[in-house]
Scaffold this motif. Structure first.
Motif, short mmCIF file in Angstrom:
data_model
loop_
_atom_site.label_atom_id
_atom_site.label_comp_id
_atom_site.label_asym_id
_atom_site.label_seq_id
_atom_site.Cartn_x
_atom_site.Cartn_y
_atom_site.Cartn_z
N GLY A 111 -47.63 50.94 -11.82
CA GLY A 111 -48.87 52.43 -11.46
C GLY A 111 -49.81 52.07 -10.80
O GLY A 111 -50.44 53.14 -11.08
N CYS A 112 -49.46 51.66 -9.67
CA CYS A 112 -51.02 50.83 -9.29
C CYS A 112 -51.58 52.16 -8.80
O CYS A 112 -52.55 52.06 -8.37
CB CYS A 112 -50.61 50.47 -8.19
N VAL A 136 -47.07 49.11 -7.78
CA VAL A 136 -45.47 49.90 -7.50
C VAL A 136 -45.98 50.76 -8.32
O VAL A 136 -46.40 51.18 -9.23
CB VAL A 136 -44.35 48.94 -8.36
N ASP A 137 -45.40 51.77 -7.60
CA ASP A 137 -45.58 52.62 -7.87
C ASP A 137 -44.49 54.18 -8.10
O ASP A 137 -43.91 53.52 -7.02
CB ASP A 137 -47.02 53.79 -7.69
N PHE A 138 -43.99 55.26 -9.01
CA PHE A 138 -42.87 56.10 -8.52
C PHE A 138 -43.74 56.96 -6.77
O PHE A 138 -42.53 57.28 -6.52
CB PHE A 138 -42.37 57.09 -9.75
N LEU A 142 -48.79 57.73 -3.04
CA LEU A 142 -49.59 56.87 -3.13
C LEU A 142 -48.99 55.04 -2.40
O LEU A 142 -50.21 54.68 -1.69
CB LEU A 142 -50.47 56.77 -4.64
N GLY A 162 -41.23 52.36 -6.71
CA GLY A 162 -39.99 51.96 -7.39
C GLY A 162 -40.46 52.45 -8.89
O GLY A 162 -41.85 52.37 -9.17
N ASP A 163 -39.17 51.59 -9.68
CA ASP A 163 -40.17 51.64 -11.21
C ASP A 163 -39.96 49.92 -11.88
O ASP A 163 -39.40 49.14 -11.22
CB ASP A 163 -38.44 51.43 -11.68
N ALA A 164 -41.52 49.87 -11.70
CA ALA A 164 -42.19 48.45 -11.61
C ALA A 164 -41.17 46.90 -12.45
O ALA A 164 -41.71 46.35 -12.99
CB ALA A 164 -43.89 48.75 -12.34
N PHE A 165 -40.26 48.85 -14.18
CA PHE A 165 -39.62 47.77 -14.61
C PHE A 165 -37.91 47.30 -14.23
O PHE A 165 -37.36 46.78 -14.36
CB PHE A 165 -39.44 48.46 -16.18
N THR A 177 -53.19 50.23 -15.17
CA THR A 177 -55.03 50.49 -15.49
C THR A 177 -54.70 51.90 -15.12
O THR A 177 -54.24 52.53 -14.73
CB THR A 177 -56.13 50.46 -14.34
N HIS A 182 -50.12 58.86 -20.42
CA HIS A 182 -49.53 59.20 -20.26
C HIS A 182 -48.28 59.09 -20.97
O HIS A 182 -46.93 60.03 -20.89
CB HIS A 182 -48.78 58.80 -18.05
N PHE A 183 -47.70 57.82 -21.46
CA PHE A 183 -46.97 57.95 -22.18
C PHE A 183 -46.99 58.31 -23.38
O PHE A 183 -47.79 57.99 -24.37
CB PHE A 183 -45.94 56.58 -21.99
C1 SAM Z 1 -52.69 58.16 -13.65
S1 SAM Z 1 -51.75 57.05 -11.98
C2 SAM Z 1 -52.26 55.69 -12.48
C3 SAM Z 1 -53.13 55.17 -10.85
C4 SAM Z 1 -53.85 54.14 -10.72
N1 SAM Z 1 -52.99 52.77 -12.06
C5 SAM Z 1 -55.47 54.16 -11.19
O1 SAM Z 1 -55.72 53.31 -11.91
O2 SAM Z 1 -55.67 55.07 -10.22
C6 SAM Z 1 -50.43 56.99 -13.20
C7 SAM Z 1 -49.00 56.28 -12.68
O3 SAM Z 1 -48.75 55.64 -12.85
C8 SAM Z 1 -46.80 55.81 -12.20
N2 SAM Z 1 -45.90 54.51 -12.81
C9 SAM Z 1 -45.65 55.62 -14.56
N3 SAM Z 1 -44.79 54.35 -15.07
C10 SAM Z 1 -44.04 53.74 -13.69
C11 SAM Z 1 -43.71 52.57 -14.16
N4 SAM Z 1 -42.85 52.63 -14.47
N5 SAM Z 1 -43.25 52.42 -12.23
C12 SAM Z 1 -43.92 52.59 -11.53
N6 SAM Z 1 -44.79 53.33 -11.08
C13 SAM Z 1 -44.69 54.64 -12.91
C14 SAM Z 1 -46.64 57.32 -11.85
O4 SAM Z 1 -45.79 57.22 -10.89
C15 SAM Z 1 -48.13 57.61 -11.71
O5 SAM Z 1 -48.20 57.68 -10.22
#
Ligand code: SAM
Length: 323
Positions: A111-112, A136-138, A142, A162-165, A177, A182-183
């Motif tokens: 979730g970068c 990696v981010d969905f 971004l 995509g999915d980081a996992f 970070t 969010h979870f």
């Molecule tokens: C609030 S943002 C955090 C942004 C960034 N880390 C920062 O500090 O500015 C949360 C992000 O996590 C992403 N995300 C959550 N789970 C993820 C996963 N398994 N793979 C990729 N992205 C993920 C969401 O798409 C969202 O954009």
């Protein structure tokens, strides 16, 4: 009152294909209204939508990129790069020394967002040239912006949508970070369970410390430094949604084969200074070398559950190894 962030509600993806799905503005407004969040509902009601009532995806993306760009100030102000490097440096050193990594060392930022952390690590070179830095981010918008910023500075890092996992190449260390809050509930457990993959030696996830001061501090910071009402709303909500140490340690125990620890847990930290702190997981054989590499001060701030740490020590003495 249910605590919701607008940015979580305005983007939706198909869980299987990860294709972007249309979002009805009325649904977002209704959810915020039902949660008793009138200011959030007002902000959502002002978002652009088409005649059918669907949010304009391009306008949503532009808004999220703008909000995350403002949010980067918080990471800069809190010296997030330095703070993560202080832990990741010793962590990668012990992983290198133990030969624990299968293949190259890879740090994956889950979730970068705009990739502030990955770009900071790449620009500083602090982890060494043998570390592959991947964000990696969905969210495609971004990730595109993160790539653009990294390219503009010629930084040695990369970004994947995509999915980081579910990457083809395993992460040696997962980091994040501002993502954990969010979870919630079983989704938080699943977030940690997903990290018990082949090749993963550790994780280090920074999020807002759940202190009584956090929502006040977030309000002051977002008033002073953020202009966008959506960013201000979500920033304060994030602090109110922060998980306490116990919730994080319990969830982190779902990462099989990794010992969960809190760095600077409540009770060992000054609530006026500790704004973000990480939950860490390491392979049991890395715990003792990590403590040695951190040194007595920082090592004392790394606290696990007594039973988990005792089990690591028992196993180490039975096997005659480090632990
Ligand atoms: C609030 S943002 C955090 C942004 C960034 N880390 C920062 O500090 O500015 C949360 C992000 O996590 C992403 N995300 C959550 N789970 C993820 C996963 N398994 N793979 C990729 N992205 C993920 C969401 O798409 C969202 O954009």
């Amino acid at each position: 009152m249910q605590l919701l962030e607008i940015s979580d509600l305005v983007v939706d993806h198909d869980p299987g294909t990860r294709e972007r799905l249309p979002v009805r503005r009325g649904d977002v407004v209704a959810r915020l209204t039902a949660a008793g969040d009138r200011s959030g509902a007002r902000i959502a009601a002002g978002l652009a939508c088409d005649d059918a009532g669907h949010l304009d995806p391009l306008a949503v993306d532009r808004r999220l990129v703008a909000v995350h760009t403002e949010l980067q100030r918080l990471s800069e102000e809190l010296r997030l790069g330095d703070r993560i490097a202080e832990l990741l440096g010793p962590l990668l050193a012990v992983i290198r020394a133990a030969g624990s990594a299968d293949g190259p060392l890879r740090v994956v930022d889950v979730g970068c967002g705009l990739g502030y952390l990955v770009r900071w690590l790449a620009a500083s070179g602090v982890l060494g040239p043998d570390v592959d830095l991947v964000g990696v981010d969905f969210n495609a918008a971004l990730v595109r912006e993160a790539e653009r910023l990294a390219r503009a500075e010629g930084l040695p890092c990369r970004f994947v949508r995509g999915d980081a996992f579910a990457l083809d190449e395993p992460a040696t260390v997962y980091v994040s970070t501002g993502v954990l809050h969010h979870f919630r509930g079983s989704d938080l457990d699943a977030f940690f369970a997903a990290q018990a993959t082949r090749g993963t030696a550790a994780f280090c996830h920074f999020d807002i410390a759940a202190t009584g001061l956090a929502p006040i501090g977030a309000w002051v910071f977002h008033r002073a430094r953020m202009r966008d009402p959506l960013g201000r709303h979500d920033g304060v909500m994030s602090a109110r949604r922060a998980h306490d140490d116990d919730t994080l340690l319990t969830a982190a125990a779902h990462a099989d084969g990794l010992v969960p620890l809190m760095y600077e847990p409540r009770g060992r930290s000054n609530p006026f200074c500790t704004t973000l702190r990480p939950v860490i997981g390491v392979r049991p054989e890395l715990l003792s070398p990590l403590r040695a590499a951190l040194g007595p001060g920082p090592s004392g701030r790394l606290v696990g559950r007594a039973d988990a740490e005792a089990a690591v020590r028992r196993e180490a003495s039975a096997g005659g190894g480090a632990g």
